[in-house]
Design a protein around this motif. Sequence first.
Motif, mmCIF file in Angstrom:
data_model
loop_
_atom_site.group_PDB
_atom_site.id
_atom_site.type_symbol
_atom_site.label_atom_id
_atom_site.label_comp_id
_atom_site.label_asym_id
_atom_site.label_seq_id
_atom_site.Cartn_x
_atom_site.Cartn_y
_atom_site.Cartn_z
ATOM 1 N N TYR A 140 76.917 -2.741 -10.031
ATOM 2 C CA TYR A 140 75.604 -2.791 -9.366
ATOM 3 C C TYR A 140 75.783 -2.759 -7.850
ATOM 4 C CZ TYR A 140 72.975 -4.087 -13.569
ATOM 5 O OH TYR A 140 72.356 -4.096 -14.784
ATOM 6 N N SER A 141 74.837 -2.113 -7.168
ATOM 7 C CA SER A 141 74.962 -2.101 -5.701
ATOM 8 C C SER A 141 74.727 -3.497 -5.117
ATOM 9 C CB SER A 141 74.048 -1.063 -5.056
ATOM 10 O OG SER A 141 72.942 -0.769 -5.843
ATOM 11 N N SER A 142 73.933 -4.344 -5.818
ATOM 12 C CA SER A 142 73.678 -5.684 -5.284
ATOM 13 C C SER A 142 74.950 -6.537 -5.237
ATOM 14 C CB SER A 142 72.606 -6.394 -6.106
ATOM 15 O OG SER A 142 72.995 -6.478 -7.463
ATOM 16 N N SER A 143 75.952 -6.222 -6.068
ATOM 17 C CA SER A 143 77.165 -7.037 -6.076
ATOM 18 C C SER A 143 77.880 -6.985 -4.729
ATOM 19 C CB SER A 143 78.123 -6.569 -7.176
ATOM 20 O OG SER A 143 77.518 -6.725 -8.430
ATOM 21 N N HIS A 144 77.777 -5.840 -4.061
ATOM 22 C CA HIS A 144 78.429 -5.674 -2.760
ATOM 23 C C HIS A 144 77.910 -6.688 -1.739
ATOM 24 C CE1 HIS A 144 80.214 -3.880 0.730
ATOM 25 N NE2 HIS A 144 79.025 -3.702 1.267
ATOM 26 N N MET A 145 76.589 -6.940 -1.806
ATOM 27 C CA MET A 145 75.947 -7.863 -0.872
ATOM 28 C C MET A 145 76.581 -9.256 -0.936
ATOM 29 S SD MET A 145 72.011 -9.013 -1.324
ATOM 30 C CE MET A 145 72.213 -9.932 -2.848
ATOM 31 N N TRP A 146 76.862 -9.725 -2.141
ATOM 32 C CA TRP A 146 77.433 -11.072 -2.301
ATOM 33 C C TRP A 146 78.846 -11.130 -1.740
ATOM 34 C CZ3 TRP A 146 74.186 -14.820 -3.490
ATOM 35 C CH2 TRP A 146 72.997 -14.488 -4.142
ATOM 36 N N GLU A 147 79.617 -10.082 -1.999
ATOM 37 C CA GLU A 147 80.989 -10.065 -1.492
ATOM 38 C C GLU A 147 81.030 -9.975 0.028
ATOM 39 O OE1 GLU A 147 83.644 -7.235 -3.483
ATOM 40 O OE2 GLU A 147 82.436 -7.625 -5.267
ATOM 41 N N LEU A 148 80.096 -9.199 0.564
ATOM 42 C CA LEU A 148 79.993 -9.061 2.024
ATOM 43 C C LEU A 148 79.773 -10.438 2.652
ATOM 44 C CD1 LEU A 148 79.713 -6.823 4.221
ATOM 45 C CD2 LEU A 148 77.263 -6.916 3.836
ATOM 46 N N MET A 149 78.854 -11.206 2.071
ATOM 47 C CA MET A 149 78.548 -12.544 2.582
ATOM 48 C C MET A 149 79.750 -13.464 2.382
ATOM 49 S SD MET A 149 75.844 -13.566 4.095
ATOM 50 C CE MET A 149 75.191 -15.102 4.739
ATOM 51 N N GLY A 150 80.415 -13.321 1.221
ATOM 52 C CA GLY A 150 81.571 -14.164 0.931
ATOM 53 C C GLY A 150 82.679 -13.967 1.948
ATOM 54 N N GLU A 151 82.955 -12.715 2.238
ATOM 55 C CA GLU A 151 84.004 -12.400 3.216
ATOM 56 C C GLU A 151 83.624 -12.941 4.593
ATOM 57 O OE1 GLU A 151 84.927 -8.233 3.309
ATOM 58 O OE2 GLU A 151 86.274 -8.453 5.029
ATOM 59 N N THR A 152 82.373 -12.715 4.964
ATOM 60 C CA THR A 152 81.901 -13.123 6.286
ATOM 61 C C THR A 152 81.933 -14.638 6.442
ATOM 62 O OG1 THR A 152 80.447 -11.210 6.255
ATOM 63 C CG2 THR A 152 79.981 -12.892 7.904
ATOM 64 N N VAL A 153 81.328 -15.339 5.504
ATOM 65 C CA VAL A 153 81.224 -16.795 5.630
ATOM 66 C C VAL A 153 82.612 -17.447 5.580
ATOM 67 C CG1 VAL A 153 80.379 -18.897 4.506
ATOM 68 C CG2 VAL A 153 78.864 -16.934 4.779
ATOM 69 N N SER A 154 83.471 -16.965 4.679
ATOM 70 C CA SER A 154 84.793 -17.596 4.587
ATOM 71 C C SER A 154 85.562 -17.427 5.893
ATOM 72 C CB SER A 154 85.588 -17.016 3.419
ATOM 73 O OG SER A 154 85.781 -15.627 3.585
ATOM 74 N N ARG A 155 85.533 -16.236 6.431
ATOM 75 C CA ARG A 155 86.306 -15.988 7.655
ATOM 76 C C ARG A 155 85.717 -16.683 8.874
ATOM 77 N NH1 ARG A 155 89.866 -12.349 10.428
ATOM 78 N NH2 ARG A 155 89.219 -12.381 12.607
ATOM 79 N N PHE A 156 84.404 -16.572 9.041
ATOM 80 C CA PHE A 156 83.815 -17.095 10.278
ATOM 81 C C PHE A 156 83.524 -18.589 10.212
ATOM 82 C CE2 PHE A 156 83.180 -12.523 10.466
ATOM 83 C CZ PHE A 156 83.802 -12.261 11.678
ATOM 84 N N SER A 157 83.762 -19.188 9.047
ATOM 85 C CA SER A 157 83.696 -20.655 8.959
ATOM 86 C C SER A 157 85.069 -21.237 8.666
ATOM 87 C CB SER A 157 82.736 -21.099 7.853
ATOM 88 O OG SER A 157 81.595 -20.297 7.812
ATOM 89 N N THR A 158 86.067 -20.381 8.507
ATOM 90 C CA THR A 158 87.417 -20.780 8.074
ATOM 91 C C THR A 158 87.359 -21.805 6.931
ATOM 92 O OG1 THR A 158 87.552 -22.347 9.933
ATOM 93 C CG2 THR A 158 88.643 -20.223 10.209
ATOM 94 N N VAL A 159 86.730 -21.375 5.851
ATOM 95 C CA VAL A 159 86.639 -22.211 4.636
ATOM 96 C C VAL A 159 87.061 -21.398 3.414
ATOM 97 C CG1 VAL A 159 84.709 -23.579 5.523
ATOM 98 C CG2 VAL A 159 84.237 -21.525 4.153
ATOM 99 N N PHE A 160 87.380 -22.095 2.341
ATOM 100 C CA PHE A 160 87.490 -21.439 1.047
ATOM 101 C C PHE A 160 86.073 -21.204 0.533
ATOM 102 C CE2 PHE A 160 91.728 -23.384 1.103
ATOM 103 C CZ PHE A 160 92.496 -22.295 0.693
ATOM 104 N N LEU A 161 85.782 -19.996 0.151
ATOM 105 C CA LEU A 161 84.448 -19.673 -0.339
ATOM 106 C C LEU A 161 84.555 -19.311 -1.817
ATOM 107 C CD1 LEU A 161 81.994 -17.672 -0.982
ATOM 108 C CD2 LEU A 161 81.535 -19.415 0.717
ATOM 109 N N ILE A 162 83.923 -20.107 -2.642
ATOM 110 C CA ILE A 162 84.005 -19.906 -4.092
ATOM 111 C C ILE A 162 82.622 -19.538 -4.620
ATOM 112 C CG2 ILE A 162 84.572 -21.009 -6.290
ATOM 113 C CD1 ILE A 162 86.287 -23.004 -4.554
ATOM 114 N N TYR A 163 82.514 -18.376 -5.234
ATOM 115 C CA TYR A 163 81.219 -17.888 -5.733
ATOM 116 C C TYR A 163 81.304 -17.684 -7.236
ATOM 117 C CZ TYR A 163 77.433 -14.472 -6.528
ATOM 118 O OH TYR A 163 76.332 -13.796 -7.009
ATOM 119 N N CYS A 164 80.516 -18.449 -7.980
ATOM 120 C CA CYS A 164 80.562 -18.356 -9.444
ATOM 121 C C CYS A 164 79.220 -17.850 -9.966
ATOM 122 C CB CYS A 164 80.887 -19.732 -10.035
ATOM 123 S SG CYS A 164 81.044 -19.687 -11.830
#
Lengths: 282, 270
Positions: free
Chosen positions: A182-206
């Motif tokens: 699905y094209s919507s799946s990309h949106m979640w990964e984009l946010m995951g990459e962004t938030v993890s890097r720019f907050s320097t946290v482990f980002l877990i999406y279930c």
Amino acid sequence: MKIALVQTSPVLQDIEKNFSIHLRFIDKAIQNNIDLIIFPELSLTGYTLRDLVPETAIIPEKNKWFDQFKMISRDISIVLGFVEEREKGNYFNSAAYFSKGNLLHIHRKVFLPTYGMFEEAKFFSQGKKFSVFQTPFGKTGLLICYDFLNYGADYALFSQGADIIIVLSAAPGRGMGEKSGYSSSHMWELMGETVSRFSTVFLIYCNRVGYEDGKSFAGGSFIFNPEGELLAKASSVDEDFLVSTLDMNELRNARQKLFYKRDNKPEVILRSLNKVIFENED
Amino acid sequence: MKINPSFVKKLLVKFIKEELEKFNFQKAVVGLSGGLDSSVTSCLCQKALGAQNVLALVLPYGDRFAKDVQDAENVIKALGIRSKKINIQPMVDVYYSQHPTNNKILKGNKMARERMSILYDFSSREKAMVIGTSNKTELLLGYGTIHGDMASGINPIGDLYKTQVRELGKHLNVPPEIIRKSPSAGFWPGQTDEKEIGIDYEKIDQILYQIVDLRKPKKEVLSLGFSEKTVNKVVAMIKKSEFKRKLPPIPKISTRTVGHDFLFPYDWGK
């Protein structure tokens, strides 16, 4: 620290059945020496509840299933989603974190999507805060689905010093193209990459899978490390049990290279936000 | 508008499988005309449930559509699914002998509802769910018979435009003569959708995609080179057929009313 993400499909409304599904996966996780097991949004009830919200609601302080989760959490930490009742007749889309025999934290979903195919605010009350809490693995914050897509919510957890952000999701897939998935799946990964890097946290999406009323939940659960690198990703659409090991030293490594946490200025941001709240009428 | 046929196939096969499990069915019954939509749907059902659990009903009116019946039989053979052929002419003719008409549309709708009635009869006899075969183009245009071919338990291809169903059909190895065939409601020999609507499917689907999926205003759709007459016709057909996509309105009198605020999921307890 070893974690497992359970990308599954609950039975709508049937808490008894869902409870036994939870136990089955928890057993499997314990056998695999998992420290923390994570289930998707509303994992105890299913998502498309509508008028079933009141009859699936749980009062955490006096609930037989919660008592059992507390007991099991002596052996393994558990994160799951449920309908919470507060003050007799106020219902929240909530997430619970069990650890060391206790119900450590509850997060109530703040951003309730109510547009197009979504109608959560018709049936749920709105949560009012984002907070970080101490766990055996580090400072943790919980978000539920659409919460995560508001970067203010992520920022609130980041500013409170989160090491781990856990997102429980029931995100339906939508949009197609020539690529698989699905094209919507990309949106979640984009946010995951962004938030993890720019907050320097482990980002877990279930995220969950399965169909409800024709909605197809898209799965694709993932974990990013504090430098925004993908550690693990589950299949799209199909059930999965995603296991990964988090090296907590990566937090220090990341923050020696990326200084967003050190350089954060919540007081400046807050002043700017106050201006928005108190000066702008519209 | 492009799809990934193998991903779409996966989604739809999974959907059919899950829905039948939830509602406690092992078998499916499909009305197979020998056209693209019902061939693709039969194929998806076969993949989801196994050949022995799919019953294709071929329901011609007399021998007026011999070529389509032949195509349907080829699909049945290729898929190895169960089938039954029932001629609906006697039932339909008995009615029209008492209430004669020359209106071909009336007769076509009657035939569609006769087929529906047989499908649901076999649904009960066989404990099999009726699988719909209405694509997104015809749902949006209302180009189907309400309570006829639009009636079903689940409708797997309802979010695919006709041209997308064709792409999926190719991927599923539906026989080329069915892929190439001019789509027809089969109301009378020689009838084709495109002749009747007056616009070809490529164009209709492009316009629908712009209006429905991308929510483009009419002005922008026109700027893509479609004639105003064509776009107006498509929009008018969508508006005129809303009733075919909804349950009938109920006047609200009580405090809690079916269709208004008695709001339970379809998959209640599943």
